[in-house]
Enzyme design. Sequence first.
Site, PDB file in Angstrom:
ATOM      1  CE  LYS A  55      77.051  32.886  79.691  1.00  0.00           C
ATOM      2  NZ  LYS A  55      75.581  32.625  79.533  1.00  0.00           N
ATOM      3  CE1 TYR A 103      77.657  38.191  78.664  1.00  0.00           C
ATOM      4  CE2 TYR A 103      76.232  36.693  79.876  1.00  0.00           C
ATOM      5  CZ  TYR A 103      76.828  37.083  78.698  1.00  0.00           C
ATOM      6  OH  TYR A 103      76.620  36.374  77.548  1.00  0.00           O
TER       7      TYR A 103
HETATM    8  P1  NAD Z   1      68.978  26.681  73.721  1.00  0.00           P
HETATM    9  O1  NAD Z   1      68.246  25.801  74.664  1.00  0.00           O
HETATM   10  O2  NAD Z   1      68.189  27.670  72.967  1.00  0.00           O
HETATM   11  O3  NAD Z   1      69.785  25.788  72.659  1.00  0.00           O
HETATM   12  C1  NAD Z   1      70.498  24.651  73.043  1.00  0.00           C
HETATM   13  C2  NAD Z   1      70.651  23.702  71.881  1.00  0.00           C
HETATM   14  O4  NAD Z   1      71.230  22.496  72.371  1.00  0.00           O
HETATM   15  C3  NAD Z   1      69.334  23.326  71.215  1.00  0.00           C
HETATM   16  O5  NAD Z   1      69.495  23.294  69.824  1.00  0.00           O
HETATM   17  C4  NAD Z   1      69.057  21.924  71.748  1.00  0.00           C
HETATM   18  O6  NAD Z   1      68.322  21.127  70.851  1.00  0.00           O
HETATM   19  C5  NAD Z   1      70.461  21.381  71.906  1.00  0.00           C
HETATM   20  N1  NAD Z   1      70.560  20.278  72.872  1.00  0.00           N
HETATM   21  C6  NAD Z   1      71.281  19.169  72.699  1.00  0.00           C
HETATM   22  N2  NAD Z   1      71.157  18.337  73.730  1.00  0.00           N
HETATM   23  C7  NAD Z   1      70.320  18.924  74.590  1.00  0.00           C
HETATM   24  C8  NAD Z   1      69.791  18.548  75.856  1.00  0.00           C
HETATM   25  N3  NAD Z   1      70.142  17.409  76.465  1.00  0.00           N
HETATM   26  N4  NAD Z   1      68.948  19.399  76.462  1.00  0.00           N
HETATM   27  C9  NAD Z   1      68.619  20.579  75.901  1.00  0.00           C
HETATM   28  N5  NAD Z   1      69.085  20.985  74.695  1.00  0.00           N
HETATM   29  C10 NAD Z   1      69.934  20.169  74.054  1.00  0.00           C
HETATM   30  O7  NAD Z   1      70.125  27.398  74.552  1.00  0.00           O
HETATM   31  P2  NAD Z   1      70.923  28.711  74.153  1.00  0.00           P
HETATM   32  O8  NAD Z   1      70.258  29.887  74.762  1.00  0.00           O
HETATM   33  O9  NAD Z   1      71.192  28.736  72.721  1.00  0.00           O
HETATM   34  O10 NAD Z   1      72.285  28.501  74.997  1.00  0.00           O
HETATM   35  C11 NAD Z   1      73.290  27.623  74.539  1.00  0.00           C
HETATM   36  C12 NAD Z   1      74.627  28.020  75.189  1.00  0.00           C
HETATM   37  O11 NAD Z   1      74.942  29.340  74.819  1.00  0.00           O
HETATM   38  C13 NAD Z   1      74.632  27.990  76.710  1.00  0.00           C
HETATM   39  O12 NAD Z   1      75.887  27.558  77.170  1.00  0.00           O
HETATM   40  C14 NAD Z   1      74.435  29.440  77.101  1.00  0.00           C
HETATM   41  O13 NAD Z   1      75.000  29.771  78.354  1.00  0.00           O
HETATM   42  C15 NAD Z   1      75.161  30.140  75.991  1.00  0.00           C
HETATM   43  N6  NAD Z   1      74.613  31.486  75.723  1.00  0.00           N
HETATM   44  C16 NAD Z   1      75.483  32.511  75.553  1.00  0.00           C
HETATM   45  C17 NAD Z   1      75.008  33.775  75.271  1.00  0.00           C
HETATM   46  C18 NAD Z   1      75.964  34.894  74.984  1.00  0.00           C
HETATM   47  O14 NAD Z   1      75.535  36.026  74.878  1.00  0.00           O
HETATM   48  N7  NAD Z   1      77.248  34.617  74.801  1.00  0.00           N
HETATM   49  C19 NAD Z   1      73.639  34.008  75.196  1.00  0.00           C
HETATM   50  C20 NAD Z   1      72.775  32.931  75.340  1.00  0.00           C
HETATM   51  C21 NAD Z   1      73.272  31.673  75.612  1.00  0.00           C
END
Ligand code: NAD
Length: 437
Positions: free
Chosen positions: A183, A268
């Site tokens: 999401k 959420y």
């Molecule tokens: P994050 O920034 O920690 O990780 C993102 C990943 O994408 C990294 O490995 C990064 O290297 C990669 N990436 C590739 N291209 C990129 C770019 N152009 N810019 C930045 N990063 C890039 O983010 P996250 O917290 O892991 O979130 C990722 C997804 O998961 C989002 O859509 C977020 O909304 C979702 N999320 C969901 C929950 C949940 O509880 N369901 C919790 C946190 C995040």
Amino acid sequence: MLHSILDTLELPVERRHFLFRSTQTLLSAALIASMAGYETNASELLNPQNTSAAGPVDKISLPPLEAQTEQKKGPLPNPEPMEKRIGYAIVGLGHLALEQVLPSFGACEKSKITALVSGNRDKALTVAKQYGVSEKSIYDYQNFDSIKNNPDVDVVYIILPNCMHAEFTIRSAKAGKHVLCEKPMANTVAECEQMIKACEDAKRKLMIAYRIQYEPNNTEIKKMVREETYGKVKSIVAVNGQNIGDPSQWRLNKKLAGGGSLPDVGIYCLNTIRFLIGEEPVEVYAQITTDTADPRFKEVEDVVNFQLTFPGGLRAMCGTSYSHHQSRNYRVYAERAFFGMDPAFAYGGLQMHRSFAQDESEIYETPKRTAKNQFALEIDHMSDCVRTDKKPFTPGEEGLQDMKIIEALYLSARENRPVQLKKYEGKDLFRGSTPEK
Ligand code: NAD
């Protein structure tokens, strides 16, 4: 250790000695058997009812340790053998993937990690070793499409910044893979529609990772709402916010994130309330408060307060923010009780509460359930759907509906007026098959 346990028993010396020798023999047998690769252990040898003359059984059972008076723990995990499980490629090795999703596969019963996709090969190699993924099954964002030739991958789980969800869903579908997408589903309604179409065209499943809809406390509250256990629901209040850090992160970049607190955490409140009552809002009204002098909020919004009005007249008040201390809760106000969750949307430690009158007392309860891993429950649901050809409970249509409401909320805040939405008859119109557990 055995000596000291047996020494505390009130038995004659020779009886203690006999018990020690025979238990030692059993443990030695277990050790030899396990070294020989047999699936046995000391507890099986000490509990002969678990052995089977016919050889290995499909499911293990153990006699309960506690009396009937104690809290039930739920069934013993009986994971499927690895070769039968549905294989997942994890795309994006950031915070959510490394901190929550990958470790949660350890609690999955029907799913396994079979590939990794990352822009950083060294990181991917390390993670591959940690989780037993073959080096041949590591991809980057450029060669990702060749995943179509990997028969070990059934589902692609997209855990990338929001602006990349649509691209990788479409590429995955074209590669013949089912998709589980984080999401918010995407940055716009148009992208969500393209994602649904791509999966339909390829005859692949699309599920949005709304973990709360698979979490047992929330499912119980949904039941209390739908069955009117405490009478009709009159109002719901929900908050999900947190104090965000580094101003340079993608979440604070409009192009990459699509918006600020609303699509990231405010979603959420919206999604959970829609899940609890099963209806779709007919009107929304939002106000946004952002201090643009704060370096974090040059592009995206900070505080959003919004109201959802449902067809029966029920109103829900929601709040989200990127600048207050983390707070994640909701409360349902019904005729004869209030009840809800606090914390509500966290990864763990979720806590239900309910308060109602009884005789001369107001009873305030905080029931403590046996905790379940939300990520494992949602991932295994996706695996069930792939295996039995069912529509996931939270399919693309569920994510699209949230995105339509989010776009209406932004419009409402911009024009400072209530915005009407399409009226739907019936309940759970955008959800698929109910999860098994
Ligand atoms: P994050 O920034 O920690 O990780 C993102 C990943 O994408 C990294 O490995 C990064 O290297 C990669 N990436 C590739 N291209 C990129 C770019 N152009 N810019 C930045 N990063 C890039 O983010 P996250 O917290 O892991 O979130 C990722 C997804 O998961 C989002 O859509 C977020 O909304 C979702 N999320 C969901 C929950 C949940 O509880 N369901 C919790 C946190 C995040």
